[in-house]
Design a protein around this motif. Structure first.
Motif, PDB file in Angstrom:
ATOM      1  N   HIS A 199      20.522  83.493  23.933  1.00 28.49           N
ATOM      2  CA  HIS A 199      21.704  84.313  23.691  1.00 28.49           C
ATOM      3  C   HIS A 199      22.484  84.519  24.975  1.00 28.49           C
ATOM      4  CE1 HIS A 199      23.480  88.534  23.230  1.00 28.49           C
ATOM      5  NE2 HIS A 199      24.292  87.701  22.587  1.00 28.49           N
ATOM      6  N   ALA A 200      21.738  84.827  26.014  1.00 29.46           N
ATOM      7  CA  ALA A 200      22.385  85.036  27.300  1.00 29.46           C
ATOM      8  C   ALA A 200      23.143  83.796  27.745  1.00 29.46           C
ATOM      9  CB  ALA A 200      21.337  85.413  28.354  1.00 29.46           C
ATOM     10  N   ASN A 201      22.663  82.650  27.312  1.00 30.16           N
ATOM     11  CA  ASN A 201      23.362  81.414  27.677  1.00 30.16           C
ATOM     12  C   ASN A 201      24.468  81.055  26.699  1.00 30.16           C
ATOM     13  OD1 ASN A 201      22.144  80.657  30.108  1.00 30.16           O
ATOM     14  ND2 ASN A 201      20.310  80.009  28.981  1.00 30.16           N
ATOM     15  N   GLY A 202      24.755  81.968  25.773  1.00 28.32           N
ATOM     16  CA  GLY A 202      25.935  81.761  24.927  1.00 28.32           C
ATOM     17  C   GLY A 202      25.680  81.327  23.516  1.00 28.32           C
ATOM     18  N   SER A 203      24.440  81.195  23.097  1.00 25.94           N
ATOM     19  CA  SER A 203      24.191  80.772  21.727  1.00 25.94           C
ATOM     20  C   SER A 203      24.507  81.887  20.747  1.00 25.94           C
ATOM     21  CB  SER A 203      22.714  80.405  21.550  1.00 25.94           C
ATOM     22  OG  SER A 203      22.430  79.265  22.295  1.00 25.94           O
ATOM     23  N   THR A 204      24.947  81.488  19.548  1.00 26.20           N
ATOM     24  CA  THR A 204      25.142  82.441  18.468  1.00 26.20           C
ATOM     25  C   THR A 204      23.842  82.512  17.697  1.00 26.20           C
ATOM     26  OG1 THR A 204      27.389  81.612  18.325  1.00 26.20           O
ATOM     27  CG2 THR A 204      26.620  83.039  16.533  1.00 26.20           C
ATOM     28  N   LEU A 205      23.338  83.721  17.452  1.00 28.54           N
ATOM     29  CA  LEU A 205      22.015  83.884  16.892  1.00 28.54           C
ATOM     30  C   LEU A 205      22.045  84.862  15.737  1.00 28.54           C
ATOM     31  CD1 LEU A 205      20.056  83.447  19.928  1.00 28.54           C
ATOM     32  CD2 LEU A 205      18.645  84.315  18.084  1.00 28.54           C
ATOM     33  N   CYS A 206      21.305  84.505  14.669  1.00 26.16           N
ATOM     34  CA  CYS A 206      21.158  85.441  13.568  1.00 26.16           C
ATOM     35  C   CYS A 206      19.700  85.461  13.194  1.00 26.16           C
ATOM     36  CB  CYS A 206      22.024  84.990  12.396  1.00 26.16           C
ATOM     37  SG  CYS A 206      21.948  86.140  11.025  1.00 26.16           S
ATOM     38  N   MET A 207      19.090  86.663  13.298  1.00 23.53           N
ATOM     39  CA  MET A 207      17.644  86.738  13.154  1.00 23.53           C
ATOM     40  C   MET A 207      17.277  87.820  12.148  1.00 23.53           C
ATOM     41  SD  MET A 207      14.883  87.681  16.104  1.00 23.53           S
ATOM     42  CE  MET A 207      15.342  89.386  16.228  1.00 23.53           C
ATOM     43  N   VAL A 208      16.367  87.456  11.253  1.00 25.49           N
ATOM     44  CA  VAL A 208      15.798  88.449  10.349  1.00 25.49           C
ATOM     45  C   VAL A 208      14.521  88.956  10.977  1.00 25.49           C
ATOM     46  CG1 VAL A 208      14.640  88.775   8.138  1.00 25.49           C
ATOM     47  CG2 VAL A 208      16.748  87.445   8.257  1.00 25.49           C
ATOM     48  N   THR A 209      14.354  90.292  10.993  1.00 23.87           N
ATOM     49  CA  THR A 209      13.106  90.801  11.549  1.00 23.87           C
ATOM     50  C   THR A 209      12.755  92.148  10.928  1.00 23.87           C
ATOM     51  OG1 THR A 209      11.916  91.357  13.568  1.00 23.87           O
ATOM     52  CG2 THR A 209      14.265  91.890  13.514  1.00 23.87           C
ATOM     53  N   HIS A 210      11.489  92.399  10.880  1.00 25.88           N
ATOM     54  CA  HIS A 210      11.011  93.716  10.470  1.00 25.88           C
ATOM     55  C   HIS A 210      10.785  94.621  11.664  1.00 25.88           C
ATOM     56  CE1 HIS A 210       9.642  92.273   6.367  1.00 25.88           C
ATOM     57  NE2 HIS A 210      10.356  93.364   6.147  1.00 25.88           N
ATOM     58  N   ASP A 211      10.763  94.009  12.829  1.00 29.07           N
ATOM     59  CA  ASP A 211      10.357  94.735  14.028  1.00 29.07           C
ATOM     60  C   ASP A 211      11.552  95.465  14.629  1.00 29.07           C
ATOM     61  OD1 ASP A 211       9.816  95.245  16.851  1.00 29.07           O
ATOM     62  OD2 ASP A 211       7.919  94.187  16.452  1.00 29.07           O
ATOM     63  N   VAL A 212      11.480  96.769  14.636  1.00 28.45           N
ATOM     64  CA  VAL A 212      12.627  97.558  15.094  1.00 28.45           C
ATOM     65  C   VAL A 212      12.932  97.273  16.557  1.00 28.45           C
ATOM     66  CG1 VAL A 212      13.552  99.886  15.313  1.00 28.45           C
ATOM     67  CG2 VAL A 212      11.985  99.341  13.443  1.00 28.45           C
ATOM     68  N   ASP A 213      11.885  97.156  17.370  1.00 27.04           N
ATOM     69  CA  ASP A 213      12.108  96.918  18.792  1.00 27.04           C
ATOM     70  C   ASP A 213      12.858  95.612  19.030  1.00 27.04           C
ATOM     71  OD1 ASP A 213      10.876  99.223  19.414  1.00 27.04           O
ATOM     72  OD2 ASP A 213       8.896  98.305  19.756  1.00 27.04           O
ATOM     73  N   PHE A 214      12.410  94.605  18.310  1.00 31.63           N
ATOM     74  CA  PHE A 214      13.095  93.317  18.473  1.00 31.63           C
ATOM     75  C   PHE A 214      14.521  93.409  17.969  1.00 31.63           C
ATOM     76  CE2 PHE A 214       8.794  90.945  18.209  1.00 31.63           C
ATOM     77  CZ  PHE A 214       8.595  91.180  19.560  1.00 31.63           C
TER      78      PHE A 214
END
Ligand SMILES: Nc1ncnc2c1ncn2[C@@H]1O[C@H](COP(=O)(O)OP(=O)(O)OP(=O)(O)O)[C@@H](O)[C@H]1O
Ligand SMILES: [Mg+2]
Lengths: 249, 816
Positions: A199-214
């Motif tokens: 992400h820091a390098n500019g990628s577009t990211l979409c993530m499903v997660t249950h983990d609140v911290d993440f």
């Protein structure tokens, strides 16, 4: 790599009243109901919500793994609602990288062959394929396991190889469905750091997660319930899922 | 796509195919069985049924003669032949003796009986088949008292002259005369029974009404058979009118011309067998296709996860089908090559046991031709195509998400496993049908091997001699010699009774001694199988009378007595004892008186033509003073058969037989010297061959359907490994898990068997038509088949069921 330019990018994904219904013998499940969503270039979006709310379904729509019943989906400025299977395959191959909870490496293929696989679906010569694969594996620090088979790797290593496979094609969009779901916290952290740096390098990211911290690490967290986006979607500052539940009811 | 990608993908798929060779072995074996069964049957059908007959423009060649039972055209007498000699629209016409007989060829050291046939120049002209070497008969040789000449068959030429062209200058010593060989028949000469052809020379001034000669004609290309048929019919009818045939026979005869091709093909007597074989092969092919579809479907299902991952990564359809295609290609090539090899080996092995009469000529042997190879390629490609179609279907309609999100653990999708089950049901029902057909054929052939021939030749030895007209000019001289021979033989210790006659039942020689008889009420009965026999004949061959008495032992005492078989009596439906039958000699020659004969006895039915043919109506006529003319008519086409009843093993009296003939008739040679039981079993050999082949088909079908069952169950179990693991973790007993698998298998099997039986009922009319004396709804066969199929199906399920039972809970739950 592109420069970091949050919020100012053009939209990579625009969803317009997207609906998905699963018809089964007993019930029709409205897995997605009138979902509107925009993800900009360079954004990192986390999707969260209770089990069965439609997160995986949404992600498979975004990744063109499945068709939807109504609504519009514009990906990189192109309406993909009515494309043919062949055209969808080309888009998946060139513009989307997937990371799954279950890794989904092909057991018969070596690490190198697994990562090379998406590239073999393009017209790309051998030298360039090899360069890209090595580069991707270096990014995930798996370049020393080229000849291993998935069965010979730990879960965390397998998921890193899966990330490398998603990166190898240099996609505009990375989709991850609970990428840390099958991993312990240490390995989960490794994979998350990997995604962060992408992400820091500019990628577009979409993530499903249950983990609140993440989820907190994303630019934006989307909460879903019963196939719908819950109002009050904010930048990453909600404290817990329960809060959201109350908010919605 | 880059070439290296292509290659590595192909190699990769082969590697994974070979890593777990079970699928490949099953698929290859199945395909090769389908290929080889079809090719073997096709080779047989082609050699026997479809083999080209070497007669040029065969559609212009017809057989002309009297219409006999079953609308088939029989022969005609020489006088009739003369009357149609110059038919319009006919290029050439020829005549041949009623039957192949034998002549004694004297070699330096010994005499051999060689099958021979008399034909005229016209006969060879009509056929227009080029000679191998030399020439056919010329017109001089076809004239009465013309020069001697003979033509030998290709086989005889090879055996006795080593295929040497110098044969043309040589002679054969027959009946005291040196006869020059003028030509050699080609290997594909369609009349293959005779090894020697001699010229048939009819004297136009002396032709009579005796004999049923074969007449063939070649028509102009513009003429239809109907025209020639009618023209011949008109001439023959006016001849009948002139000779008042209707008065002698009570009615006029019908005449017709028929294409010769169908007559020649009918000679092979292989129609029924070939139809049964083709049916078996077709059913087998369907089983093979169902099985391979099943296997490839299961294979594709097993690759579901792999293919879902590739699709998610954006693989185009062609790339997804590439592994399937390359796998199938390997299976196709291996299966095709293996199938061709199996077919080739089977044909080589079978070559010596196949009955020669199945084939039109010596040159048409079953062989693997280019079309067989094309067929196996085609079949392999078709199988490949089916697999690709399944693959494409799966790719098009199975959702990816399920495989990817849950890591491929949710199983193979219901539609595919339903299709798999349908294919198992289909296979089981086809196998049922084929097994039922096999069981019926087996029972039929078994029955015919158990059949009562109507005589008991178990203690008898048979042989024949051929008294020539020079040494034995008339019946009286023949009888004197035969009686002396009988006495000489009976003088040997151990020999109980000796009889002789114009033929023996089950001799398997063409039995053309049929005659019309007139009943006192004016009716005619046609085509009655007739024998001239000596008084000791019945006793020697172990035949019993049903009613009445047998012949007197002295020839003079028998003036008008005959014995008929039950069948003849049944056909007329009255008690025939002491009734009269009249031989219409007057119709043969207007100068002859009709011969009235009184029925003194009724014999049991005798299967003269073999075990699975109808019992013919028979008239047994004793040699007596007034059968002189009859014997004269028949002697050329018949041999004189001796039956020797002995105490002990008949085969051990062969020396005595040879010695007696040498003493009494030193110029004659002995043919066919063997126990009567050998004659009977040589007919049965063909039956046994048929039976064996059909059982092979049934066995292959059974094993294929078991393989199908096995693969479906094995894959289903592997597919549900996770489910079994969970069940086992929850405390399911291994026996229960095993039972579930077996139950699933038996349900598919049961449905398949029921469907197969229904299909068999629907097809029973057809089946019964081809299997003489079989009852399609035979409960014992059905029961046996159900049991056999159930057992073999369940055996196929046992390993998968056992796999299911020993699933360890932890093992399969940990599995990723
Ligand atoms: N193939 C399918 N057929 C029928 N219903 C389906 C199918 N796939 C998903 N669903 C239904 O759609 C709804 C959303 O499922 P989805 O897998 O998207 O949930 P999720 O949010 O990813 O849940 P989890 O957090 O447990 O993974 C669920 O109610 C599920 O039952
Ligand atoms: Mg999910």
């Amino acid at each position: 790599m592109k420069s970091v330019n949050m919020n100012s990018g053009s939209p990579v994904i625009t969803l317009n009243k997207l609906c998905k219904v699963f018809h089964t013998e007993e019930v029709d499940t409205y897995a997605l109901q009138d979902v509107d969503l925009e993800i900009k270039q360079g954004e990192f979006v986390a999707i969260t919500g209770p089990s069965g709310c439609g997160k995986s379904t949404l992600l498979s729509m975004l990744g063109l793994l499945d068709t939807f019943n109504s609504g519009n989906y514009i990906l990189n400025g192109r309406d993909v609602s009515d494309l043919r299977l062949r055209e969808l395959a080309v888009i998946r191959n060139h513009e989307i990288g997937f990371i799954f909870q279950a890794f989904n490496l092909i057991a018969d293929l070596s690490v190198e062959a697994n990562v090379t696989l998406p590239l073999t679906y393009r017209n790309m010569d051998k030298a360039e394929r090899r360069d890209r694969v090595l580069h991707a594996l270096e990014l995930v620090k798996m370049e020393h396991r080229l000849k291993h088979y998935p069965g010979q790797l730990s879960g965390g290593q397998q998921q890193r190889v899966a990330v490398a496979r998603a990166l190898a094609g240099d996609p505009k969009l990375l989709l991850a469905d609970e990428p840390t779901g099958n991993l312990d916290s240490k390995n989960g952290e490794v994979v998350m750091e990997l995604l962060d740096s992408l992400h820091a390098n500019g990628s577009t990211l979409c993530m499903v997660t249950h983990d609140v911290d993440f989820a907190q690490r994303a630019d934006r967290v989307i909460y879903m319930k019963d196939g719908q986006m819950v109002k009050g979607e904010t930048s990453a500052n909600a404290t817990s899922l329960e809060d959201v539940g109350e908010l919605a009811s | 796509m880059f070439f290296d990608v292509f290659i590595s993908e192909v190699l990769q798929s082969w590697k994974s195919l070979l890593k777990k060779p079970g699928y490949m072995m099953l698929a290859t074996m199945t395909l090769s069985m389908g290929v080889s069964a079809c090719i073997v049957v096709f080779a047989l059908v082609k050699a026997s049924f479809l083999a080209p007959i070497s007669v040029p423009n065969i559609d212009q060649v017809v057989r002309i003669g009297g219409v006999e039972r079953g609308d088939h055209v029989g022969g005609m007498a020489p006088i009739q032949f003369m009357s149609i000699n110059q038919l319009p629209n006919v290029q050439s016409i020829g005549i041949a003796a009623p039957a192949v007989t034998s002549v004694a060829v004297q070699n330096t050291d010994r005499t051999t009986l060689v099958s021979s046939w008399m034909v005229d120049k016209g006969f060879l002209d009509v056929l227009s088949i080029p000679m191998q070497i030399g020439r056919g008969f010329n017109s001089n040789e076809s004239k009465p008292n013309g020069p001697d000449a003979l033509i030998v068959s290709y086989g005889y030429w090879q055996e006795y002259f080593g295929g040497n062209a110098s044969v043309l200058g040589k002679t054969l010593l027959i009946d005291g005369a040196y006869i020059p060989i003028v030509g050699v028949l080609p290997i594909d000469f369609p009349y293959k029974e005779a090894d020697i052809l001699m010229p048939l020379a009819l004297d136009p001034d002396e032709v009579g009404w005796s004999g049923s000669f074969k007449v063939i004609a070649r028509m102009d290309s513009s003429t239809s058979i109907g025209t020639v048929s009618q023209a011949a019919g008109v001439r023959l009818h006016s001849l009948d009118v002139e000779y008042k045939i209707n008065e002698a026979l009570g009615q006029f005869r019908q005449y017709a011309a028929q294409p010769i091709e169908s007559a020649l093909r009918a000679q092979t007597r292989s129609r029924t067998v070939m139809i049964i074989f083709s049916g078996c092969a077709a059913v087998l092919l369907f089983i093979v296709l169902a099985n391979l579809s099943n296997l490839s479907l299961l294979r594709i299902m097993a690759r579901s996860h792999d293919s879902a991952v590739r699709r998610a990564l954006g693989a185009p359809l062609t790339r997804l089908l590439l592994p399937i295609a390359s796998e199938q290609l390997l299976v196709a090539v291996l299966g095709g090559v293996l199938g061709l090899s199996i077919a080739w080996i089977s044909l080589q092995l079978a070559d010596s046991v196949l009955p020669p009469y199945w084939f039109i000529s010596a040159s048409s042997r079953p062989d693997i031709g280019i079309e067989s190879i094309l067929f196996s390629i085609g079949l392999s490609l078709f199988v490949m195509f089916i697999a690709m179609a399944f693959g494409a279907w799966r790719i098009r309609y199975s959702p990816m998400k399920e495989y990817l999100v849950s890591g491929g653990r949710t199983g193979s999708g219901r539609k595919s496993s339903q299709l798999g089950r349908i294919l198992v049901v289909l296979q089981a029902s086809l196998a049922t049908l084929l097994l039922l057909m096999a069981a019926l054929s087996a029972r039929t052939f078994w029955k015919s091997s158990q059949v009562d021939y109507g005589f008991d030749g178990g203690q008898s030895l048979a042989f024949y001699i051929k008294p020539g007209r020079t040494t034995y000019p008339d019946q009286q001289t023949v009888l004197t010699m035969a009686s002396a021979l009988t006495e000489r033989l009976e003088a040997f210790p151990g020999i109980e009774r000796v009889g002789f006659g114009t033929n023996i039942p089950a001799s398997n020689t063409d039995h053309h001694d049929t005659a019309p008889f007139l009943l006192d009420d004016g009716r005619t009965i046609n085509s009655i199988t007739s024998y001239l026999i000596s008084p000791g004949y019945f006793e020697a061959i172990g035949m019993e009378l049903d009613r009445g008495r047998t012949f007197d032992t002295t020839y003079a005492a028998n003036t008008d007595s005959i014995i008929v078989s039950e069948e003849l009596e049944k056909g007329i439906q009255t008690d025939m004892l002491d009734k009269r039958l009249t031989l219409p000699f007057n119709a043969v020659n207007p100068e002859w008186e009709n011969l009235p004969l009184t029925i003194r006895g009724v014999s049991k039915g005798v299967r003269a033509h073999g075990p699975n043919r109808q019992l013919p109506p028979i008239v047994w006529i004793p040699f007596m003073a007034n059968t002189e003319k009859l014997y004269d008519l028949w002697r050329d086409s018949d041999s004189l058969w001796f039956v020797v009843k002995v105490k002990g093993d008949p085969a051990s009296f062969q020396d005595e037989a040879l010695k007696a003939v040498r003493d009494i008739a030193p110029t004659l040679s002995v043919g066919g010297l063997q126990p009567v039981s050998e004659y009977q079993s040589s007919i049965l050999n063909t039956q046994q061959l048929n039976l064996t082949l059909i059982l092979v088909f049934a066995g292959v079908a059974l094993s294929l359907s078991s393989i199908g069952m096995y693969s479906v169950m094995a894959v289903t179990v592997a597919d549900k490994k996770h489910e079994f693991g969970v069940k086992s973790a929850l405390g399911a007993q291994p026996g229960k898990l095993m039972g579930d698998v077996l139950k699933g298998g038996s349900i598919s099997l049961g449905i398949g068997i029921v469907l197969g039986l229904l299909a068999a009922v629907a097809a029973s009319n057809t089946i019964e038509r081809f299997l003489y004396g079989a009852d399609a709804a035979d409960p014992i066969s059905v029961l046996i088949i159900i049991v056999v199929l159930m057992i073999s199906g369940l055996i196929a399920c046992i390993k998968p069921a056992y796999e299911a039972a020993k699933t360890k809970p932890m093992q399969s739950l940990r599995m990723e």
